[in-house]
Design an enzyme around this catalytic site. Structure first.
Site, mmCIF file in Angstrom:
data_model
loop_
_atom_site.group_PDB
_atom_site.id
_atom_site.type_symbol
_atom_site.label_atom_id
_atom_site.label_comp_id
_atom_site.label_asym_id
_atom_site.label_seq_id
_atom_site.Cartn_x
_atom_site.Cartn_y
_atom_site.Cartn_z
ATOM 1 N N ASP A 152 -3.314 -11.521 14.172
ATOM 2 C CA ASP A 152 -2.686 -10.272 13.730
ATOM 3 C C ASP A 152 -3.687 -9.163 13.428
ATOM 4 O O ASP A 152 -3.302 -8.109 12.909
ATOM 5 C CB ASP A 152 -1.857 -10.546 12.468
ATOM 6 N N GLU B 23 -3.970 -1.613 9.643
ATOM 7 C CA GLU B 23 -3.459 -0.901 8.481
ATOM 8 C C GLU B 23 -3.222 -1.826 7.285
ATOM 9 O O GLU B 23 -3.322 -1.396 6.130
ATOM 10 C CB GLU B 23 -2.151 -0.193 8.836
ATOM 11 N N ASP B 24 -2.925 -3.084 7.554
ATOM 12 C CA ASP B 24 -2.583 -4.001 6.462
ATOM 13 C C ASP B 24 -3.772 -4.401 5.608
ATOM 14 O O ASP B 24 -3.594 -4.976 4.527
ATOM 15 C CB ASP B 24 -1.919 -5.269 7.023
ATOM 16 N N ARG C 232 -4.011 -14.218 7.138
ATOM 17 C CA ARG C 232 -4.546 -12.902 7.482
ATOM 18 C C ARG C 232 -5.712 -12.476 6.581
ATOM 19 O O ARG C 232 -6.296 -11.409 6.800
ATOM 20 C CB ARG C 232 -3.434 -11.850 7.421
ATOM 21 N N ARG D 73 5.489 -9.529 1.346
ATOM 22 C CA ARG D 73 4.031 -9.641 1.450
ATOM 23 C C ARG D 73 3.281 -9.033 0.260
ATOM 24 O O ARG D 73 2.114 -9.327 0.069
ATOM 25 C CB ARG D 73 3.561 -8.958 2.745
ATOM 26 N N HIS E 209 7.630 -4.766 6.087
ATOM 27 C CA HIS E 209 6.873 -3.884 5.205
ATOM 28 C C HIS E 209 7.679 -2.625 4.901
ATOM 29 O O HIS E 209 8.579 -2.266 5.662
ATOM 30 C CB HIS E 209 5.559 -3.447 5.869
ATOM 31 N N CYS F 257 0.929 0.741 12.110
ATOM 32 C CA CYS F 257 0.170 -0.494 11.847
ATOM 33 C C CYS F 257 -1.175 -0.547 12.558
ATOM 34 O O CYS F 257 -2.084 -1.258 12.134
ATOM 35 C CB CYS F 257 0.944 -1.726 12.313
#
Length: 258
Positions: free
Chosen positions: A62, A67-68, A87, A133, A163, A248
């Site tokens: 991923d 962005e995460d 992740r 998350r 999200h 993202c």
């Protein structure tokens, strides 16, 4: 002067193994995804953004969803602690990249979890999605990092999508947009515009009235054009199969100090 740098990270060869939570798994064409990523990054550059490529994380399926891994407010970078344990190895390379750009670096610590996709900034207001998350401790750590800098942090429930920014983003004037069936509490936003497609709730502000939007939201693109915006359409179909969207795939850094 405002900066226009965008962190990006090329797709992992294992992209097709990426997580899916709220949708059925579909076969991902990794070669097509790479072509789409190249077109996405080129669209950023064409519209005046300097892309800064984070070191690839080929063992992290991923990792393209950069962005995460970090939340920016002004010149401060908050390195996240992703809600999916698989992740968490993604953040090290991003930390190196933002430090090299001169950012002040902070971290989310256990027991907090935070995905950057749960953070929507509208002026000095930071909406943080509290859902699958991102947990309450993660929201508290966003407050601790950014409220001393003048931010106002607002927690928003997220239950229908992965999200917060899978449900809503914002137009240049601060109007929040989203597809009503995917938004838990639209009344939490002072100005809200309903759009006709789920993917239409995702835009990236490129500057002026230019908005990057997915090719899977043609009706929304038409609506936004009627309102005086300039849609910049990109095809990200392979990333949408993994619950990704246009936001993202980059971290827009608008307030770096020279």
């Amino acid at each position: 002067m405002p900066s226009k740098k965008a962190l990006v990270r090329r797709p992992s060869p294992r992209l097709a193994e990426g997580l899916v939570t709220h949708i059925e798994r579909e076969k991902v064409d990794v070669d097509l995804a790479m072509e789409q990523w190249e077109a996405y990054t080129e669209a950023l550059r064409v519209h005046g953004w300097e892309t800064v490529e984070v070191e690839p994380a080929d063992d992290c399926p991923d990792s393209v969803f950069v962005e995460d891994t970090v939340v920016m407010f002004r010149n401060v970078a908050l390195i996240t602690r992703p809600g999916a344990e698989s992740r968490r190895a993604e953040t090290a390379g991003v930390e190196e990249a933002v430090a090299a750009l001169g950012c002040s670096v902070n971290w989310v610590w256990e027991p907090g979890t935070l995905d950057g996709g749960d953070v929507l900034k509208v002026g000095d207001t930071i909406y943080v999605g509290r859902g699958g998350r991102t947990n309450a401790a993660g929201v508290q750590q966003v407050r601790a990092a950014f409220e001393p800098l003048g931010a106002r942090v607002v927690a928003v429930p997220v239950s229908k999508v992965l999200h917060l920014k899978s449900a809503v983003t914002a137009l240049p004037d601060g109007t929040v947009i989203g597809h009503i069936p995917k938004v838990d509490r639209p009344a939490l936003f002072p100005r809200f515009l309903s759009v006709p497609e789920e993917a239409g709730g995702h835009v990236v502000l490129l500057g002026g009235h230019k908005l990057m939007i997915s090719a899977s939201a043609p009706k929304t693109a038409e609506l936004l054009a009627d309102l005086g915006h300039e849609p910049v359409v990109v095809d990200i179909s392979e990333f949408e199969k993994l619950e990704g969207c246009v936001t993202c795939l980059s971290v827009r850094m608008r307030e770096l100090y020279a």
